[in-house]
Enzyme design. Structure first.
Site, PDB file in Angstrom:
ATOM      1  N   SER A 124       0.827  -1.201   0.000  1.00  0.00           N
ATOM      2  CA  SER A 124       0.000   0.000   0.000  1.00  0.00           C
ATOM      3  C   SER A 124       0.873   1.267   0.000  1.00  0.00           C
ATOM      4  O   SER A 124       1.618   1.491  -0.940  1.00  0.00           O
ATOM      5  CB  SER A 124      -0.957  -0.040   1.194  1.00  0.00           C
ATOM      6  OG  SER A 124      -2.020   0.869   1.028  1.00  0.00           O
TER       7      SER A 124
ATOM      8  N   ASP B 188      -6.200  -3.603  -1.488  1.00  0.00           N
ATOM      9  CA  ASP B 188      -5.054  -3.274  -0.635  1.00  0.00           C
ATOM     10  C   ASP B 188      -4.372  -4.522  -0.048  1.00  0.00           C
ATOM     11  O   ASP B 188      -5.028  -5.403   0.520  1.00  0.00           O
ATOM     12  CB  ASP B 188      -5.549  -2.384   0.504  1.00  0.00           C
ATOM     13  CG  ASP B 188      -4.441  -1.639   1.208  1.00  0.00           C
ATOM     14  OD1 ASP B 188      -3.543  -2.299   1.770  1.00  0.00           O
ATOM     15  OD2 ASP B 188      -4.473  -0.397   1.207  1.00  0.00           O
TER      16      ASP B 188
END
Length: 274
Positions: free
Chosen positions: A47, A159
């Site tokens: 991320s 994510d």
């Protein structure tokens, strides 16, 4: 931990955690590492860690990376959409990456990189380390509900923090030494009656719970609770956050130096006794 007599593919690895805007602390850590002459041979990022890591692996200095965000706001990276699969589209984020990344593929990067995302349908953590670069970064940063999932080869990704927010494991056994930077340690926060706060906080607990094992695998762990007051989805305090990362890294490196001096003194005393 690997055995001392093992041979490693890389001397120094760097693992960068997810954490939204708190990931600007990674850039401060990278600046401190540069000043210490600590240059990673491979980087793993999830991320925000993938975002910061890929800009650095592409050959940009920490100061250059920070300059990309001057006078930028969150809305310049995310475009509101009718929320079928996410509140924001990632088209603007893609444009930003196309503007600032010279590398088009993993193979073009100056430093090898592993980027972690989550296969949403199959419920697995996936490591990208070859092929097109930007789709992998987008996938790793696609915070569920907030951003639309990323489609790569007919597979939808979100994510990487769902299963592997702190990606030490993907590089641990290829590296002699691993520096880990965790910008999302467990901290208390006052409750806020907002949808975004609940989403952030819930995801934070999930990412903390899947980071415990990876924290223990670091040779050098850099993390600080000073980041807890900053929200994940704002660019209002990027320099402050980078400074916190820089200071945390400096403290950790100083601690290591002092310990090395103590160890050398102890060794000399033992030699004199003999």
């Amino acid at each position: 931990m690997p055995h001392e007599d093992e041979e490693y593919k890389y001397k120094l690895g760097l693992a960068l955690s997810g954490g939204g805007a708190k990931g600007f602390a990674h850039i401060g850590v990278l600046k401190a590492m540069d000043e210490q002459g600590l240059h990673p041979d491979i980087i793993a990022g999830t991320s925000a860690g993938a975002f910061a890591g890929v800009l650095y692996a592409d050959g940009n200095s920490p100061d250059e990376i920070m300059s990309f965000f001057k006078k930028k706001s969150f809305k310049e990276f995310a475009e509101l959409t009718i929320p079928h699969t996410g509140i924001f589209k990632t088209d603007r984020f893609k444009r930003f990456l196309k503007t600032h990344l010279k590398a088009k593929t993993f193979e073009d990067l100056q430093i090898p990189m592993k980027i972690i995302a989550t296969d949403l349908a199959n419920g697995t953590s996936v490591v990208f380390d070859r092929g097109p670069l930007i789709p992998a970064v987008i996938a790793s940063c696609a915070f569920p509900i907030i951003f639309t999932p990323a489609l790569i080869n007919e597979v939808y990704y979100v994510d990487g923090g769902l299963f592997k927010n702190f990606p030490v494991t993907p590089i641990r056994f290829d590296c002699e030494t691993v520096i880990g930077v965790n910008v999302a340690p467990l901290t208390k926060q006052e409750y806020k009656n907002s949808l975004l706060y609940i989403a952030e906080r819930s995801f934070h607990y999930m990412s903390v719970s899947n980071s415990f094992a990876d924290r223990k695998l670091c040779d050098i762990l850099i993390e600080t609770n000073a980041l807890s007051k900053y929200a994940m989805f704002t660019l209002d305090h990027t320099q402050e956050i980078a400074n916190i990362g820089y200071e945390a890294a400096q403290k950790e490196f100083e601690k290591i130096k002092n310990q090395a001096i103590i160890n050398r003194v102890s060794e000399n005393k033992e030699i004199k006794k003999i």
